[in-house]
Design an enzyme around this catalytic site. Structure first.
Site, short mmCIF file in Angstrom:
data_model
loop_
_atom_site.label_atom_id
_atom_site.label_comp_id
_atom_site.label_asym_id
_atom_site.label_seq_id
_atom_site.Cartn_x
_atom_site.Cartn_y
_atom_site.Cartn_z
N THR A 4 81.84 41.84 -32.98
CA THR A 4 80.59 41.84 -32.22
C THR A 4 79.37 41.83 -33.12
O THR A 4 78.33 41.27 -32.77
CB THR A 4 80.56 43.10 -31.32
OG1 THR A 4 81.66 43.02 -30.43
CG2 THR A 4 79.29 43.20 -30.52
N SER A 50 88.25 40.90 -33.16
CA SER A 50 89.34 41.66 -33.79
C SER A 50 90.51 41.95 -32.84
O SER A 50 91.59 42.31 -33.29
CB SER A 50 88.82 42.96 -34.40
OG SER A 50 88.57 43.94 -33.42
N THR A 83 85.05 46.15 -33.54
CA THR A 83 85.36 47.58 -33.34
C THR A 83 86.74 47.82 -32.73
O THR A 83 87.30 48.89 -32.88
CB THR A 83 84.32 48.22 -32.40
OG1 THR A 83 84.31 47.50 -31.16
CG2 THR A 83 82.94 48.22 -32.99
N ASP A 84 87.27 46.81 -32.01
CA ASP A 84 88.47 47.06 -31.20
C ASP A 84 89.69 47.44 -32.03
O ASP A 84 90.50 48.27 -31.59
CB ASP A 84 88.78 45.85 -30.31
CG ASP A 84 87.78 45.71 -29.17
OD1 ASP A 84 86.96 46.63 -28.98
OD2 ASP A 84 87.82 44.69 -28.46
#
Ligand code: ASP
Length: 304
Positions: A4, A50, A83-84
């Site tokens: 992101t 990700s 971030t995932d």
């Protein structure tokens, strides 16, 4: 790596309907005061969301980080990442490299095109951590908090501070470019032999992840092992309820899996370490969350 932080949305007021991994890494760093005058080398290793991470992406990243770390001119490595799955990449980097230099992953919850993107400040904070005397090991920097690779977990889908480090808490905090250190940086004990095997792997041992829950049933495991384990499942991580408790029906199917040669390890749905108990049916792996235990078991099985 994308994520992101490098995302683009159609409209500046859209913080969720964007495409991750669009803006080149050099552009993310352009014009940031904290980076002025530093000798930075940029490399676009991947440009992905990700959630879609593949073995080849991880291998390429690990190899590049390994090469950078042995370069005496390199003081630290910064990785922009979604971030995932950042906690899984961080865990792998720490387990396989255990760097004596700082390897700082950073990210954002809002795309680069947002009215108020969080990426630029996270990037500045990540640089502050990479330059901090004594900093070492793999950490994730987001919203001013510095999380260790082992403890970090994404616990919120939207907040710009979406990570927690469980009971251990953050390693440090960045305040106006200064790093306030709370506890030791991630330690050194790399599995170098494993790194070689991991980098050379064409495929990984198949490790599934199932949850126990109200109404859990045996078929959830049985389908994985259908037709004499035609799928070739080698391990199962089961995330138990509460203190890793398992529904009886699920537990029985997992016992059958174990008897059939599948390694089963236990975690908790909360992601926090369980307190061992006498009748615990399966081992837990170093108190790791299911996401990280899945990688730990995969690496164990890769060792043979
Ligand atoms: N899905 C995005 C990713 O993990 C989310 C993010 O970066 O926050 O790449």
């Amino acid at each position: 790596m994308g994520g992101t932080i490098a995302g683009r949305a159609e409209r500046a007021d859209d913080n969720v309907g964007y495409r991750a991994g669009q803006v080149p890494v050099e552009d993310l760093a352009a014009g940031l005061p904290a980076l002025a005058g530093l000798h930075l080398r940029f490399e676009q290793v991947a440009q992905i969301n990700s959630k879609d991470m593949r073995l080849a992406d991880l291998q390429r990243l690990l190899k590049r980080v390994q090469d950078c770390l042995v370069d005496p001119e390199v003081q630290g490595v910064l990785i922009t990442h979604g971030t995932d799955t950042i906690e899984e990449t961080a865990y792998l980097l720490q387990t396989l490299l255990a760097p004596t230099k700082p390897v700082v992953l950073t990210c954002a919850m809002r795309p680069a095109t947002a009215v108020s993107p969080d990426g630029p400040q996270n990037l500045c904070d990540a640089v502050a951590v990479a330059r901090c005397p004594g900093a070492k090991g793999v950490v994730v920097v987001c919203a001013g908090r510095v999380h260790s690779a082992t403890d970090v977990a994404k616990v919120h889908p939207y907040r710009t501070d979406p990570f927690a480090s469980g009971d251990a808490g953050a390693v440090a905090q960045v305040e106006e470019g200064q790093v306030r250190v709370f506890r030791p940086w991630p330690g050194e004990s790399a599995h170098t032999a494993r790194l070689v095997t991991f980098l050379a792997a064409k495929d990984l041992p198949r490790v599934a992840w199932v949850d126990s829950h109200s109404g859990a049933q045996a078929w959830e495991v049985d389908v994985l092992l259908a037709n004499g384990n035609a799928a070739g499942v080698r391990g199962i991580v089961v995330a138990g309820t509460g203190n890793a408790s398992l529904h009886n029906d699920l537990e029985e199917s997992l016992k059958r899996a174990e008897t059939a040669g599948v390694r089963v390890v236990l975690g908790t749905r909360s992601g926090l370490p369980m307190v061992p108990y006498a009748t615990q049916p399966f081992p837990q792996l170093d108190g790791l969350s299911p996401a990280k235990a899945r990688w730990a078991l995969t690496l164990d099985l890769l060792d043979g």
